[in-house]
Design an enzyme around this catalytic site. Structure first.
Site, short mmCIF file in Angstrom:
data_model
loop_
_atom_site.label_atom_id
_atom_site.label_comp_id
_atom_site.label_asym_id
_atom_site.label_seq_id
_atom_site.Cartn_x
_atom_site.Cartn_y
_atom_site.Cartn_z
N LYS A 35 27.22 -7.85 -6.78
CA LYS A 35 28.52 -7.61 -7.41
C LYS A 35 29.42 -6.78 -6.49
O LYS A 35 28.92 -6.08 -5.59
CB LYS A 35 28.32 -6.91 -8.74
CG LYS A 35 27.62 -5.57 -8.61
CD LYS A 35 27.08 -5.09 -9.94
CE LYS A 35 26.47 -3.72 -9.74
NZ LYS A 35 25.64 -3.30 -10.86
N ARG A 131 26.30 0.93 -23.57
CA ARG A 131 27.44 0.33 -22.87
C ARG A 131 27.45 -1.16 -23.20
O ARG A 131 28.31 -1.64 -23.92
CB ARG A 131 27.24 0.60 -21.37
CG ARG A 131 28.41 0.37 -20.51
CD ARG A 131 28.06 0.61 -19.05
NE ARG A 131 27.01 -0.29 -18.58
CZ ARG A 131 26.61 -0.39 -17.31
NH1 ARG A 131 27.16 0.38 -16.39
NH2 ARG A 131 25.68 -1.23 -16.97
N TYR A 255 48.62 18.07 5.42
CA TYR A 255 49.54 18.29 4.30
C TYR A 255 49.20 19.57 3.56
O TYR A 255 48.02 19.86 3.30
CB TYR A 255 49.47 17.11 3.33
CG TYR A 255 50.25 15.91 3.84
CD1 TYR A 255 51.63 15.97 4.02
CD2 TYR A 255 49.59 14.72 4.14
CE1 TYR A 255 52.34 14.87 4.49
CE2 TYR A 255 50.29 13.61 4.60
CZ TYR A 255 51.67 13.70 4.77
OH TYR A 255 52.36 12.62 5.24
N MET A 303 47.09 9.25 4.53
CA MET A 303 46.95 7.81 4.30
C MET A 303 46.26 7.11 5.48
O MET A 303 45.38 6.28 5.29
CB MET A 303 48.32 7.19 4.04
CG MET A 303 48.23 5.73 3.61
SD MET A 303 49.83 5.00 3.31
CE MET A 303 50.26 5.72 1.73
C1 LIG Z 1 24.41 -2.85 -10.57
C2 LIG Z 1 23.25 -3.18 -11.40
C3 LIG Z 1 21.95 -3.06 -10.91
C4 LIG Z 1 21.61 -2.45 -9.58
O1 LIG Z 1 21.67 -1.03 -9.67
P1 LIG Z 1 21.32 -0.13 -8.39
O2 LIG Z 1 21.33 1.25 -8.89
O3 LIG Z 1 22.44 -0.37 -7.40
O4 LIG Z 1 20.02 -0.60 -7.88
C5 LIG Z 1 20.91 -3.53 -11.71
N1 LIG Z 1 21.16 -4.05 -12.94
C6 LIG Z 1 22.41 -4.15 -13.44
C7 LIG Z 1 22.60 -4.72 -14.80
C8 LIG Z 1 23.49 -3.71 -12.70
O5 LIG Z 1 24.71 -3.80 -13.20
#
Ligand SMILES: *Cc1c(COP(=O)(O)O)cnc(C)c1O
Length: 358
Positions: A35, A131, A255, A303
């Protein structure tokens, strides 16, 4: 090298980290979490590099699934739950991805649709994060709904840990049992629980599928792997010194002149800023490597530029290489100074930063 700020991405390190996953969880299939563009590393590049070592890829957005499918027609893809419209489910079918079902409403919506083929369903139990995921009752009902659905191929039971990196392991074990006992009561189904921290710290959660993310990219959330099992950074965020100047006692830098020289100091200006993805919130003292040696951030990140106190590093010159994180300076350590984690730093590198894959 014409770029003033760039990332180098190390395929051998990525493949090594994946071998560590396999060594820790030898009997599990690996769903590599890709992802957010492979945690900022380039999803297609990661997928290609790991093609022989993993059995599938986890994505968070339909756009990500679309892109990966166009490059990998046969790969197993799981879209993590943001399917809220029938159109999205139909597109998953068109893309032939696995889907994540995290509510009873989602299970009913999925099974009611006419779909051209069966999709594998990952059914998610809420084990404490509150969640995504179902209560135990809802999970059982959704399971029963999908088990008889003509749309459902393989059914996988899954959950996600809120704090598997915690030193106190009891809570994670308890959360793991919530899924495993519920699943066992429904029959013999593949289960998936472990993120990176659980892969490392909770071997009894590995089951049929593990889902490593950050450990593939070289950060060990438990800080416990060492020796041959130590993870290697995949992303090296680099830049160059573009100016040097002496500042006298009492003078400020950057800055609002946040940083002030207590005595005569040598300041290097580096051509990276928050528009490249380096965090603006980095405080004075955040480490940076100049010619491989540690120096401290001095003054606000702007920046396009940042300033570093290089007084203690011999013979620094304009053009010298700087590492913002990577070999010798873990992103997690930079994150600690900035109140964040490597995940956020990796995913915030912006598009103007050149990428070199090797
Ligand atoms: C992102 C994610 C993982 C991986 O988590 P890490 O801590 O990066 O290993 C596993 N399962 C789900 C559902 C996730 O969203």
């Amino acid at each position: 090298m014409h770029n003033s700020t760039w990332i180098e991405l190390d395929k051998a390190a990525l493949q090594h980290n994946c071998k560590v996953v396999k060594a820790l969880a030898p009997d599990a299939h690996i769903l590599a979490m890709l992802k957010a563009n492979g945690y900022g590393h380039g999803a297609a590049w990661v997928a290609e590099a790991l093609a022989d070592q993993v059995q599938g890829y986890g994505l968070a957005r339909l756009e990500e699934a679309r892109e990966l499918r166009s490059r990998f027609p046969d790969a197993r893809l799981l879209l993590l739950g943001n399917l809220i419209t029938e159109e999205m489910i139909r597109e998953c079918a068109a893309l032939n991805t696995d889907v994540l079902i995290h509510s009873m409403a989602g299970a009913e919506q999925f099974s009611a649709l006419p779909l051209p083929q069966k999709l594998n369903c990952w059914l998610k139990l809420n084990i404490g994060m509150n969640r995504l995921g179902m209560s135990a009752d809802e999970f059982v009902r959704a399971h029963e709904c999908l088990a008889v659905s003509a749309n459902c191929g393989q059914l996988i039971h899954m959950s996600h840990f809120p704090e598997a990196e915690d030193r106190d392991k009891a809570e994670t074990e308890l959360q793991s049992q919530r899924l495993l006992s519920l699943s066992a009561g429904l029959g013999k189904y593949p289960c998936s629980q472990a993120n990176s921290a659980a892969i490392i710290a909770h071997p009894n959660t590995h089951r049929e599928w593990v889902r490593p993310g950050i450990m593939l990219y070289g950060d060990d959330p438990t800080c416990s792997l060492s020796g041959a099992m130590a993870l290697r950074p995949v992303m090296h965020f680099k830049s160059r010194v573009i100016a040097l100047r002496d500042v006298g006692p009492g003078e400020g830098v950057g800055y609002n002149r946040r940083w002030r020289a207590s005595q005569k100091r040598l300041i290097a200006t580096i051509s990276t800023g928050y528009a490249d993805g380096y965090p603006r919130c980095a405080p004075d003292g955040t480490p940076v490597l100049v010619n491989g040696q540690r120096a401290n951030l001095a003054g606000r990140v702007s920046m396009d530029l940042m300033t570093v106190d290089v007084s203690d590093i011999p013979r620094v010159q304009v053009g010298d290489e700087v590492t913002l994180w990577g070999d010798g300076l873990p992103a997690a350590e930079v994150g600690q100074h900035c109140g964040t984690i490597s995940y956020e730093l990796f995913t915030r590198i912006t598009s103007r930063v050149a990428r070199f894959y090797y």
